[in-house]
Design a protein around this motif. Structure first.
Motif, short mmCIF file in Angstrom:
data_model
loop_
_atom_site.label_atom_id
_atom_site.label_comp_id
_atom_site.label_asym_id
_atom_site.label_seq_id
_atom_site.Cartn_x
_atom_site.Cartn_y
_atom_site.Cartn_z
N TYR A 215 0.77 -1.20 -0.12
CA TYR A 215 0.09 0.06 -0.10
C TYR A 215 0.75 1.21 0.08
N LEU B 172 0.81 4.58 -2.43
CA LEU B 172 0.62 5.92 -2.08
C LEU B 172 1.59 6.89 -2.80
N ILE C 163 -6.56 2.61 -3.41
CA ILE C 163 -6.37 3.53 -2.32
C ILE C 163 -7.54 4.08 -1.98
N ASP D 127 -7.41 8.95 1.49
CA ASP D 127 -5.97 8.97 1.21
C ASP D 127 -5.93 9.75 0.06
#
Length: 279
Positions: free
Chosen positions: A149, A153, A186, A190
């Motif tokens: 993850y 990002l 995502i 975020d």
């Protein structure tokens, strides 16, 4: 009267003068010798140019190969996918323009501070990406399944950085960035945090104190007026997500991206810590 700059004269007149001179002084044999000399000199010049081009191409490929060999597989895979995704985003409208190419190259050169060897590599990757027939969804799926993850990002951060090099940022590319966030799985929270940060950064120069506070809320992914308990919770979550150690395997340049993000998060949290401490 309009002024027009005069160009330097060509050498056509000089060549004609040489031909006439050869005929006068030596007749047809002298002219043939002159033409032969000109032909072979030109051919030699062409061969030299071809050789120089081949030598430079070989030099670049060797430097690229040497650089790739010094990097981890995760780093190389991350950058290759990143370049391909950025090129596909640029090609979304059916064109890949010179300004879009420059935006990608400038991003690597000035934002990631790539040196000459790294830039040779990126240019080669861009060339290959332009010819790559894999569609954007497939590339994103490969990225999603291949990386955790936190690197995803970082990828989204980099995509927004590229989009916001254009002023104003194209609306279709912002919509595409939101779609990409969904394909990378995502969270909406975020994605909005990243987009809001760049939106407020764009206005930063003319920002009032109230707008600066709003920007700090955006950095933490919060709405204006959030309580300190929410701020603290958001800070802890973001600190874990953007900890540089979580992306260290991608290479120093991406570790620095995470470090810059952490600085922004710390500045925002420090502002609210002081603000609420005074109450």
């Amino acid at each position: 009267m309009e002024y027009r700059q005069h160009n330097q004269p060509g050498c056509g007149g000089c060549l004609l003068l040489l031909v006439v001179l050869a005929l006068v002084t030596g007749g047809a044999p002298a002219l043939l010798n002159l033409l032969g000399f000109i032909f072979y000199s030109g051919l030699a010049g062409i061969l030299l140019l071809v050789g120089a081009f081949w030598a430079f191409t070989y030099y670049v490929r060797r430097r690229v190969s040497t650089y790739e060999a010094t990097q981890s597989e995760s780093h190389n895979r991350f950058v290759i996918l990143l370049v391909n995704i950025l090129v596909k985003i640029a090609q979304a409208d059916g064109h890949f323009t010179r300004p879009e190419l420059n935006a990608i190259l400038n991003f690597f050169q000035y934002q990631l501070r790539y040196n000459q060897d790294q830039m040779y590599w990126v240019k080669q990757l861009v060339k290959e990406a332009r010819e790559n027939t894999t569609d954007l969804r497939q590339l994103l799926e490969e990225f999603r399944t291949g990386f955790a993850y936190e690197p995803r990002l970082i990828l989204l951060e980099l995509i927004y950085q590229i989009i916001y090099t254009k002023q104003p940022p194209p609306q279709n590319e912002l919509l595409l960035a939101r779609e990409i966030a969904g394909l990378l799985q995502i969270s909406v929270y975020d994605q909005r945090t990243i987009e809001a940060k760049y939106m407020y950064r764009q206005r930063q120069e003319a920002a009032t104190s109230g707008q600066v506070e709003e920007q700090y809320y955006a950095v933490l992914g919060l709405e204006k007026g959030a309580e300190f308990a929410e701020i603290k919770k958001a800070y802890r979550k973001l600190s874990m997500q953007y900890h540089p150690d979580k992306v260290g395997h991608l290479g120093e340049e991406f570790k620095k991206i995470a470090e810059e993000k952490m600085k922004e998060i710390n500045v925002a949290y420090g502002y609210f810590e002081k603000k609420f401490a005074g109450r």
